[in-house]
Write a protein that holds these residues in place. Structure first.
Motif, short mmCIF file in Angstrom:
data_model
loop_
_atom_site.label_atom_id
_atom_site.label_comp_id
_atom_site.label_asym_id
_atom_site.label_seq_id
_atom_site.Cartn_x
_atom_site.Cartn_y
_atom_site.Cartn_z
N THR A 164 42.31 13.75 28.13
CA THR A 164 42.03 12.33 28.04
C THR A 164 41.49 11.97 26.65
OG1 THR A 164 41.48 12.53 30.38
CG2 THR A 164 41.02 10.43 29.37
N ASN A 184 47.10 7.55 34.39
CA ASN A 184 46.54 8.79 34.90
C ASN A 184 47.09 9.06 36.30
OD1 ASN A 184 44.61 10.62 36.21
ND2 ASN A 184 43.55 10.47 34.26
N ASP A 200 49.09 11.15 32.03
CA ASP A 200 48.05 12.19 31.97
C ASP A 200 48.03 12.89 33.34
OD1 ASP A 200 45.48 13.45 32.18
OD2 ASP A 200 44.55 11.96 30.88
MG MG Z 1 41.27 13.80 32.44
#
Ligand code: MG
Ligand code: AMP
Length: 189
Positions: free
Chosen positions: A16, A37, A87
């Motif tokens: 991140t 994410n 992510d």
């Molecule tokens: Mg992360």
């Protein structure tokens, strides 16, 4: 057509942070990516279904439940238009062994252009996990972190076989975040 880039790495490697660094650089050049994410998509569904309270509980759920959450997240993410940075994890360490983060049915929905593996030394990851108070990170030794990183390289090769995507390895070493951000920005341009 937007670019789809998947960013992976073992928990605590700093995915991140590297993503934020790279996106900041690109924004200065007028290049926009939507950052998504995968875990958050899964967690939102899991909370609605009332199966977990904390995102770090998801990897210990029954395998069938995890797969279902994974599939629903994959479908939702595949619909996001434009340049997208996802992510997620090449593999998830569960009590029953490694689970593919991008099994064929998820991979073929998303069809990534590039898969990035963020890596660093096993002992650096160990230290980062120990000092992260915000998450319930797995407590495992450097050897087992090494095994997970090795497995992630292998499974990334399989993803490249299925989709024809490229695999880029970015090292996020201590004190060299700037370099990692630059390396990631270079593949996103
Ligand atoms: Mg992360
Ligand atoms: P993260 O915040 O990236 O550590 O993700 C939180 C949790 O989401 C992970 O521990 C997994 O349980 C789940 N997760 C994230 N990405 C995937 C994926 N591609 N497949 C299965 N589970 C995932």
């Amino acid at each position: 057509m937007g670019k789809k880039v998947i960013i992976t790495g073992v928990p605590g490697v700093g995915k991140t942070t590297v993503v934020n660094e790279a996106l900041k650089k690109l924004r200065e050049e007028g290049i926009e990516y939507q950052s998504i994410n995968f875990g958050t998509f899964m967690f939102d569904v899991a909370v609605k279904d009332n199966v977990v309270k904390d995102r770090d509980q998801m990897r210990t759920l029954d395998r069938a439940v995890q797969k279902q959450l994974q599939q629903r997240a994959g479908q939702a993410i595949a619909r996001v238009p434009g340049n997208v940075l996802i992510d997620t994890h090449a593999s998830v360490k569960t009590p029953k062994g490694y689970m593919a983060g991008l099994p064929e049915w998820v991979l073929k929905e998303i069809l990534p252009d590039i898969i990035v593996l963020v890596e660093t030394d096993d002992d650096q990851i160990l230290m980062r996990r120990m000092t992260d108070e915000t998450r319930s990170r797995d407590k495992e030794g450097a050897k087992s972190i090494a095994e997970h990183q090795q497995f992630n390289r292998s499974i990334a090769a399989a993803y490249a076989m299925v989709t024809g995507c490229t695999v880029k390895i970015v090292t996020n070493a201590d004190f060299l975040l700037e370099r990692a951000g630059q390396e990631l920005a270079d593949v996103l341009r």
